[in-house]
Design an enzyme around this catalytic site. Structure first.
Site, PDB file in Angstrom:
ATOM      1  N   ARG A 269      -0.240  -1.838  -6.932  1.00  0.00           N
ATOM      2  CA  ARG A 269      -0.611  -2.889  -5.963  1.00  0.00           C
ATOM      3  C   ARG A 269      -1.658  -3.817  -6.566  1.00  0.00           C
ATOM      4  O   ARG A 269      -1.591  -5.045  -6.425  1.00  0.00           O
ATOM      5  CB  ARG A 269      -1.129  -2.233  -4.684  1.00  0.00           C
TER       6      ARG A 269
ATOM      7  N   ARG B  88       0.857  -1.180   0.000  1.00  0.00           N
ATOM      8  CA  ARG B  88       0.000   0.000   0.000  1.00  0.00           C
ATOM      9  C   ARG B  88       0.899   1.238   0.000  1.00  0.00           C
ATOM     10  O   ARG B  88       2.057   1.177   0.442  1.00  0.00           O
ATOM     11  CB  ARG B  88      -0.895   0.027   1.229  1.00  0.00           C
TER      12      ARG B  88
ATOM     13  N   HIS C 101      -4.419  -8.710   3.762  1.00  0.00           N
ATOM     14  CA  HIS C 101      -5.859  -8.631   3.957  1.00  0.00           C
ATOM     15  C   HIS C 101      -6.280  -9.505   5.137  1.00  0.00           C
ATOM     16  O   HIS C 101      -5.901 -10.676   5.214  1.00  0.00           O
ATOM     17  CB  HIS C 101      -6.607  -9.105   2.706  1.00  0.00           C
TER      18      HIS C 101
ATOM     19  N   TYR D  70     -10.854  -7.709  -4.525  1.00  0.00           N
ATOM     20  CA  TYR D  70      -9.745  -6.860  -4.938  1.00  0.00           C
ATOM     21  C   TYR D  70      -9.080  -7.361  -6.204  1.00  0.00           C
ATOM     22  O   TYR D  70      -8.593  -6.600  -7.024  1.00  0.00           O
ATOM     23  CB  TYR D  70      -8.729  -6.816  -3.800  1.00  0.00           C
TER      24      TYR D  70
ATOM     25  N   LYS E 169      -2.586  -2.022   7.790  1.00  0.00           N
ATOM     26  CA  LYS E 169      -3.772  -1.453   8.438  1.00  0.00           C
ATOM     27  C   LYS E 169      -3.946  -2.048   9.830  1.00  0.00           C
ATOM     28  O   LYS E 169      -3.688  -3.229  10.037  1.00  0.00           O
ATOM     29  CB  LYS E 169      -5.019  -1.733   7.591  1.00  0.00           C
TER      30      LYS E 169
ATOM     31  N   HIS F 252      -1.941   2.728  -6.154  1.00  0.00           N
ATOM     32  CA  HIS F 252      -2.895   1.636  -5.962  1.00  0.00           C
ATOM     33  C   HIS F 252      -2.970   0.749  -7.191  1.00  0.00           C
ATOM     34  O   HIS F 252      -3.181  -0.465  -7.087  1.00  0.00           O
ATOM     35  CB  HIS F 252      -4.278   2.202  -5.631  1.00  0.00           C
TER      36      HIS F 252
END
Length: 304
Positions: free
Chosen positions: A247, A151, A270, A279, A175, A244
């Site tokens: 990625r 990311r 994830h 995704y 995240k 993005h």
């Protein structure tokens, strides 16, 4: 369609309040005017002439009519958002006791994914051979984003101590402050070594960040976005380049080549496998081949 004063005047007061006191932008004002005008016209056709007569059932009818008019989910969501803001104003103004749009959910919107780059476009983008430190840094960033599926926030958050260059792995904080270790080899490894050789040329003082700006401090997200877009233009790549998209291209190419959804999930960081499924996108032909090759009841018998 002209509106009765009982519908028009509250709208005039609402926009006056939103522009003068809330600083509503002209763009948002234009969108809200269009949406609320459409709502008011629907009410007039339905013989409703006072906003106070609108309850949640009427709001759902407004949303249903928008769907029948073939508005996209995003436009319906905007219409409901405008209604909620307007009714909030009416409640605040004492003209209504409650907001009837509060409990009405917008239709679910499909997650929009960027078009990934194909392998030839990736090669075209990454054929940067300028020898100045900023160009070497930029290629190293792009190689690493595509090579490890990072990311943007993960890329700019990297520190020197997070990278084991010879071993070929990176400690990433994703995240929710979740840590993962991702491998990187080949061109990503090669260009990171190139960058580390010239990094000191941009240093102005102590700095732990792996990627730094020409001012010698940690590079900003906006700078990365801008530089990647510029490289896309310089390398004559047909589509707009952003972090993005690199990625997403990593995820797509990895999944198309391996078919290993769990592994790609781990590489991307994830928490939920369903996120990876949305995704990434395999084309149906690839899925069909995997199914035919793997499922016992799908395999064709010899001679058939």
């Amino acid at each position: 369609m002209s509106l009765p004063a009982t519908l028009e005047n509250p709208l005039v007061r609402f926009f006056d309040y939103m522009i003068r006191e809330r600083g509503l932008s002209r763009h948002t004002e234009s969108n809200y005017r269009q949406q609320l005008q459409a709502c008011a016209e629907f009410l007039v056709r339905s013989e409703v002439t006072h906003w106070q007569d609108v309850d949640s059932a009427w709001v759902r009818q407004i949303a249903s009519q928008a769907k029948r008019d073939k508005l996209k989910p995003g436009s319906i969501a905007l219409r409901l958002s405008a209604l909620r803001s307007f009714f909030d104003f009416m409640v605040r103004d004492g003209a209504m006791g409650a907001n009837p749009a509060k409990g009405v959910a917008a239709p679910k919107q499909g997650r929009t994914l960027p078009k990934n780059l194909d392998v030839d476009e990736i090669d075209q983008l990454l054929s940067v051979n300028d020898d100045d430190p900023l160009s070497i840094r930029d290629r190293a960033m792009m190689e690493l984003m595509y090579g490890a599926g990072l990311r943007l926030s993960e890329l700019i958050g990297l520190n020197l101590r997070d990278v084991a260059v010879r071993k070929g792995d990176i400690r990433v904080i994703g995240k929710g402050d979740k840590e993962r270790v991702v491998p990187f080899t080949g061109k990503a490894q090669e260009w990171l070594v190139n960058w580390l050789k010239v990094r000191n040329q941009l240093l102005k003082g102590p700095e732990e960040a792996l990627f730094i700006s020409k001012l010698g401090n940690r590079i900003s997200p906006r700078s990365v976005q801008k530089r990647m877009a510029e490289w896309g233009q310089k390398q004559a790549v047909s589509s707009h380049i952003n972090p993005h998209k690199l990625r997403h291209s990593f995820a797509t190419h990895m999944l198309e080549s391996s078919g290993d959804l769990r592994a790609v999930q781990e590489l991307l960081g994830h928490a939920d496998l369903s996120t990876t499924q949305v995704y990434t996108h395999l084309d149906f032909q690839h899925l069909a081949k995997v199914y035919d090759a793997a499922h016992p009841r799908a395999r064709k018998r010899k001679g058939e």
